[in-house]
Structures are given as C-alpha cells and as structure tokens.
Design an enzyme around this catalytic site. Structure first.
Site, short mmCIF file in Angstrom:
data_model
loop_
_atom_site.label_atom_id
_atom_site.label_comp_id
_atom_site.label_asym_id
_atom_site.label_seq_id
_atom_site.Cartn_x
_atom_site.Cartn_y
_atom_site.Cartn_z
N TRP A 107 0.83 -1.21 0.00
CA TRP A 107 0.00 0.00 0.00
C TRP A 107 0.87 1.26 0.00
O TRP A 107 0.49 2.28 -0.59
CB TRP A 107 -0.96 -0.01 1.19
CG TRP A 107 -0.30 0.10 2.53
CD1 TRP A 107 0.17 -0.91 3.29
CD2 TRP A 107 -0.03 1.31 3.25
NE1 TRP A 107 0.72 -0.42 4.46
CE2 TRP A 107 0.61 0.93 4.47
CE3 TRP A 107 -0.27 2.66 3.00
CZ2 TRP A 107 1.02 1.87 5.41
CZ3 TRP A 107 0.13 3.60 3.95
CH2 TRP A 107 0.76 3.20 5.13
N HIS A 209 8.83 6.51 7.70
CA HIS A 209 7.78 7.52 7.53
C HIS A 209 7.80 8.44 8.75
O HIS A 209 8.27 8.08 9.83
CB HIS A 209 6.41 6.87 7.38
CG HIS A 209 6.04 5.92 8.48
ND1 HIS A 209 6.58 4.65 8.61
CD2 HIS A 209 5.19 6.05 9.53
CE1 HIS A 209 6.07 4.05 9.66
NE2 HIS A 209 5.24 4.88 10.26
#
Length: 269
Positions: A107, A209
């Site tokens: 994803w 991230h």
C-alpha cells in the site's frame, strides 16, 4: 468475521471513532431537531442523553479486510511491557525478526507510484534519494484541524526505521521537516510551531515515515516511549552519524507479540 459467497468466514477489523465536534456546528446540536432525554437534575446540574440529527452524527469508520493475525493482535487489549533495546539486541533479536516476517507494505508503494490515493497527495518531492510524499493519515477525515494528522512516506525503499538512519540521510530528513511544514502551512494554515513532527520506534510498518500531527491533538503513539521528534533526530545525527546504531532505544510491546517472546527467550525481559 465477514462471510464470503462461498460461505467461508474471513476476519475483518472495523474501527469506529467519533469525530471531533466542529465549532460552527455545536449550536446546531441544541436546536429543535435534536432529541434530549433528561437523566438527572440536581440544583444547577443536569445530565442528558442527546440524540443529534444524522448529519451531525458522523462516525469515522475504518475497515481492514482481510485482516491478518498481526492486524487482529494490534487492536486487542493486551498487557504491555517496556523493552530497552541495545544495538546488540537490534542486530541479534529485532532485525532477524523483521527479516523473517512478511510485512506487506504494498500500500505504501502504491502511494509512491501513484497507483492509489494520488488525489490525496498534499505535497511531493520526487527525488528518489531525498524525496518523499505527504498524505493525510487514515485517522484524519480532513473536516477539522483539531486532529490534523499527515504522514510523510520516503521515496527510498531500503530505509526501514530509525535504526537505519545515519548522517547520509540528513538531506532527506531536512527536506521532510522543512517542506512538510511549508506544505501544511500553505494548505491548512497551520504554522510549524503548532505541529508535532516525529518518528515511531518501533514503527507499525517497516518503511521510513514521519508523522505530522496537530500539537493540541493527543495522537495515538505520541507518547514518550514511542515518539522521537524529527528535529531531535536530525540534531542527534549531526552530532554523531552512527547515533542510532549506538544508543539503546525504549519501546513498548504487547505480551502476545512475537517480538516480545523473542526478547523473553533471549533473557532480555
């Protein structure tokens, strides 16, 4: 469980969250279309059950389907323990565990390759080495700024977590810090001084991230045993390129997690 046409049951997770009240809508909650049931009255104090009209009853709903055992464990209430991970622990316990697991981050690649959520991208730096994509987190419905939550996903795919960072990554981290703040100020009029910008360790998925949340929002995972401010990470790497390959890092693990059992087996808990 969700039952497929074949009759087989597949696990799914449904997360229901009441979205924050919007200031301009609060007065509407007290108008004639809202039902009030008195529960208790004592002098100047009263409590009610309030049933607002449907348009003011929004519940943010997140669905994970099909849900793996790891997903299910993440949302079950469990005993939690603090782990103090040395660099040797990381090399001997954590890293082999990460390498042995099949964590799907397709994803993330879909977002980076614009195969999904391309219309949700707030900012993009396409540089393959020092670039990133900034998107709203699933936890934020973008209807109010009180719970503002965005994620910067780095373009580089070999950087898994805080443990991989060295001075080589300073240009990337500085780009995220500076450009991320500028993009959020431009799009949402929230200044950098009102943002909490941090990395998780352990992260929930192993692709580097950075989290951007509203400073006034008590975001999940913003506690001291998990969140590392990006500005501090940058300063630490300036002081010592191998800072995160030297120091011990503390994080919480649930008692049923495989990694916790690995630390137990090694006598580190």
């Amino acid at each position: 469980q969700v039952t497929s046409p074949s009759g087989e049951g597949t696990d799914a997770i449904v997360i229901l969250e009441k979205t924050p009240f919007q200031e301009e809508k609060v007065s509407d909650l007290l108008k004639k279309h809202t039902k009030l049931e008195l529960q208790m009255h004592n002098d100047i104090y009263s409590t009610y059950h309030l049933y607002p009209p449907p348009e003011l009853s929004e519940i943010k709903t997140t669905v994970v389907y099909p849900a793996t055992e790891k997903h299910l464990q993440k949302y079950l209430r469990q005993e939690v323990h603090l782990i103090r991970e040395t660099w040797e622990d990381y090399k001997n316990i954590t890293l082999p565990f990460i390498q042995s697991q099949s964590f799907s981050i397709q994803w993330v690649y879909n977002i980076l390759e614009k195969k999904a959520e391309a219309d949700r991208i707030i900012h993009e730096n396409p540089d393959p080495c020092d670039g990133f994509v900034l998107v709203p987190d699933f936890k934020w419905n973008q209807n109010q700024l009180d719970d503002l939550y965005l994620i910067a996903l780095v373009q580089r795919r070999e950087v898994k977590s805080l443990r991989d960072l060295t001075a080589e990554h300073l240009p990337l981290l500085r780009n995220i810090l500076q450009e991320g703040k500028e993009a959020i100020a431009k799009r949402f009029s929230v200044p950098g001084s009102q943002l909490r910008i941090y990395l998780h360790y352990q992260p929930s998925y192993y692709h580097l991230h950075v989290h951007f949340t509203a400073l006034g929002y008590d975001a999940p995972g913003s506690s001291v045993e998990r969140a590392h401010l990006l500005a501090d990470v940058i300063d630490n790497l300036v002081l010592d390129s191998t800072y995160y390959q030297k120091r011990a890092l503390t994080f919480a693990l649930r008692a049923d997690e495989i990694l916790f059992k690995k630390f137990q087996e090694a006598g580190r808990v």
